[in-house]
Enzyme design. Structure first.
Site, PDB file in Angstrom:
ATOM      1  N   GLU A  33      -9.752   7.404   7.875  1.00  0.00           N
ATOM      2  CA  GLU A  33      -8.742   7.452   6.816  1.00  0.00           C
ATOM      3  C   GLU A  33      -9.205   6.576   5.660  1.00  0.00           C
ATOM      4  OE1 GLU A  33      -4.655   6.457   7.787  1.00  0.00           O
ATOM      5  OE2 GLU A  33      -4.753   7.622   9.636  1.00  0.00           O
ATOM      6  N   GLU A  39      -5.006   3.531  15.056  1.00  0.00           N
ATOM      7  CA  GLU A  39      -4.527   2.256  14.525  1.00  0.00           C
ATOM      8  C   GLU A  39      -3.670   1.429  15.472  1.00  0.00           C
ATOM      9  OE1 GLU A  39      -2.771   2.420  10.678  1.00  0.00           O
ATOM     10  OE2 GLU A  39      -4.600   3.146   9.759  1.00  0.00           O
TER      11      GLU A  39
HETATM   12  C1  PNW Z   1      -2.078   4.427   8.085  1.00  0.00           C
HETATM   13  N1  PNW Z   1      -1.102  -1.705   6.317  1.00  0.00           N
HETATM   14  O1  PNW Z   1      -1.072   3.468   8.211  1.00  0.00           O
HETATM   15  C2  PNW Z   1      -1.658   5.523   9.045  1.00  0.00           C
HETATM   16  O2  PNW Z   1      -2.627   5.863   9.996  1.00  0.00           O
HETATM   17  C3  PNW Z   1      -1.105   6.736   8.373  1.00  0.00           C
HETATM   18  O3  PNW Z   1      -0.259   7.408   9.262  1.00  0.00           O
HETATM   19  C4  PNW Z   1      -0.405   6.322   7.090  1.00  0.00           C
HETATM   20  O4  PNW Z   1       0.313   7.354   6.491  1.00  0.00           O
HETATM   21  C5  PNW Z   1      -1.480   5.788   6.161  1.00  0.00           C
HETATM   22  O5  PNW Z   1      -2.215   4.747   6.760  1.00  0.00           O
HETATM   23  C6  PNW Z   1      -0.932   5.289   4.830  1.00  0.00           C
HETATM   24  O6  PNW Z   1      -0.029   4.247   5.040  1.00  0.00           O
HETATM   25  C7  PNW Z   1      -1.149   2.226   7.689  1.00  0.00           C
HETATM   26  O7  PNW Z   1       0.015  -2.280   6.156  1.00  0.00           O
HETATM   27  C8  PNW Z   1       0.044   1.569   7.474  1.00  0.00           C
HETATM   28  O8  PNW Z   1      -2.174  -2.324   6.089  1.00  0.00           O
HETATM   29  C9  PNW Z   1       0.054   0.285   7.033  1.00  0.00           C
HETATM   30  C10 PNW Z   1      -1.132  -0.383   6.788  1.00  0.00           C
HETATM   31  C11 PNW Z   1      -2.352   0.265   6.994  1.00  0.00           C
HETATM   32  C12 PNW Z   1      -2.334   1.569   7.444  1.00  0.00           C
END
Ligand code: PNW
Length: 488
Positions: free
Chosen positions: A394, A206
């Site tokens: 994910e 990401e």
């Molecule tokens: C992902 N958004 O993070 C990460 O890869 C993980 O480590 C995390 O725990 C998981 O998703 C759940 O949050 C994100 O704001 C954080 O769109 C924020 C966003 C998307 C993914």
């Protein structure tokens, strides 16, 4: 008459549902008889050999931050700075997975997953990011991989899930080309040692999250709010680091290793599935991912990206672009929320439609619900860049997750979320989009970054006081999906 019949049928179904509920209180020993299952799922199956998995990341689950020579990462520094995370939570202990990985692998086994995506903590392997490696750090991953294989679970390893060694941050972090190089060296070192057993590597998890959230909004480590020019340069060095890692893994890994990335693309979904909106969505998918996926796939920044950035555009060489677009074996995408797109007559040919205030979301307020994202995400990757092997690296959601009187979390909202998203994934595979596997986020509740331990994403409930893991209703649901290779 018809009415009576259908009532009777309904009663039958209801009765079988009762049986299923009774059995379901004994989670873990999923034994609901097949004949009680509705017979509507024949057409909702996934391809044979579809890889069902779960995912976690090092800093979110491991704990043991001071053990076996691990160096500090930017997340140690950030989470130990008062006010940066909810309740000042840190990953010092997290799920104590460093010590409990064997138990956690049994959780996976019980689900029936065929694969597991974990991440390697760079500061365990190189405590200061470069220089002398720390063999004890890598040993943890040797043990983890061996235990996974002994349980017939294929390891998929992510090399960077945001825990940059603090020593590299002190020298400029992702604002420095040296970090890109150090990342390549570390990736090659790990691949050389694990690729006899690990056949799939993801470089970076990401870009869009650790760069935007950590370097522009200041909400994640390292907590920076960079001006646009420096921010765009950090983005460039991150994709360059990815490319250097691809090359290093190719050079050092045993034959048969496959390389990709795990990117949270902006998932563009047409407001209505008409040719005009679909076409606009395709344009949007390229432009809204210009800084990461598009440059990685196409070897150039789009004209619109560079002209919008103007004087803040990143500085780069032609050689950089070649490295960044080093060929990949597969693409992983993390899919959570939709970005709705409509056709319009502006020169760029599309417009983003903001979510109305009433748009539904899960416990995390950013997690707007849009099952179609799991159809359009892989479809764009396959159609725009002709990618032949795609993984959903994910997908999952947070829920309030309060254990009921019997200690079980009946997370019907997570089951609803998963059922709907997976239906759209099934639609994608049925349309011939080459999705080979799916990693549910997450195996168990864990350190949810700035949200600390407040937003739970796990299939297993973790009682952080005792470290006890308990399968939620969603774990049983996922186990059913895997056993049937179908959703319905
Ligand atoms: C992902 N958004 O993070 C990460 O890869 C993980 O480590 C995390 O725990 C998981 O998703 C759940 O949050 C994100 O704001 C954080 O769109 C924020 C966003 C998307 C993914």
């Amino acid at each position: 008459m018809t009415r009576k019949l259908s009532r009777r049928t309904f009663a039958k179904i209801a009765a079988s549902a009762t049986v299923a509920t009774t059995t379901s209180t004994a989670f873990g020993s999923l034994d609901s008889p097949f004949e009680t299952r509705l017979q509507t799922t024949q057409s909702r199956t996934f391809p044979k050999d579809f890889l069902w998995g779960t995912a976690t990341a090092s800093y979110q689950v491991e704990g043991a931050v001071n053990e076996d020579g691990r160096g500090p990462s930017i997340w140690d520094t950030f989470s130990h700075t008062p006010g940066k995370t909810v309740d000042n939570a840190t990953g010092d202990v997290a799920d104590d997975h460093y010590h409990r990985y064997k138990e956690d692998i049994q959780l996976m086994k019980n689900l029936g997953v065929k694969t597991y995506r974990f991440s390697i903590a760079w500061p365990r392997v190189f405590p200061t990011g470069v220089g002398e490696p720390n063999p004890k750090g890598l040993d943890f991953y040797n043990r983890l991989v061996d235990e996974l294989l002994a349980n017939n679970i294929q390891p998929f390893a992510t090399l960077y899930h945001w825990d940059l060694p603090q020593a590299l941050q002190d020298k400029g972090g992702w604002e420095s080309r040296e970090t890109s190089k150090a990342f390549g060296d570390y990736a090659g070192y790990v691949a050389e040692r694990l690729s006899d057993r690990v056949k799939h590597f993801f470089t970076i998890n990401e870009f869009g999250a650790f760069l935007e959230v950590g370097h522009l909004w200041g909400i994640h480590a390292p907590g920076l709010k960079l001006p646009r020019g420096r921010f765009n340069q950090a983005r460039h060095y991150a994709v360059l680091g990815h490319g250097l890692a691809v090359q290093a893994i190719r050079a050092k890994a045993k034959s048969g290793a496959r390389i990709g990335l795990a990117e949270n693309m902006t998932i563009c979904v047409p407001v209505i599935e008409t040719p005009a909106h679909v076409e606009a969505t395709t344009r949007a998918a390229r432009e809204l991912n210009a800084a990461y996926m598009t440059v990685i796939q196409e070897g150039k920044y789009t004209d619109a990206y560079l002209s919008n950035a103007g004087a803040d555009a990143p500085k780069f060489t032609a050689e950089d672009l070649k490295v960044i677009s080093s060929p990949l074996d597969f693409v992983g995408i993390n899919v959570y929320t939709p970005t709705y797109i409509r056709a319009d007559s502006s020169p760029i040919g599309f417009a983003v439609v903001p979510h109305p205030k009433s748009y539904p979301h899960m416990a995390s307020t950013w997690l707007n619900i849009g099952p179609e994202a799991l159809y359009w995400g892989p479809r764009h990757v396959a159609r725009i860049w002709n990618v032949k092997e795609i993984y959903i690296t994910e997908n999952g959601c947070s829920s309030s997750d309060i254990p009921a009187g019997d200690g079980i979390v009946y997370d019907t909202d997570r089951v609803m979320f998963l059922r709907n998203y997976l239906s759209q994934l099934q639609r994608a595979t049925a349309d011939g989009i080459p999705v080979r596997g799916y990693f549910l986020w997450s195996l168990m509740d864990n350190f949810e970054w700035a949200d600390g331990y407040t937003n739970r994403f796990g299939l297993h409930y973790v009682d952080y006081a005792t470290q006890k893991r308990t399968p939620k209703l969603s774990a049983q649901f996922y186990k059913e999906v895997i056993a049937r290779n179908a959703v319905g």
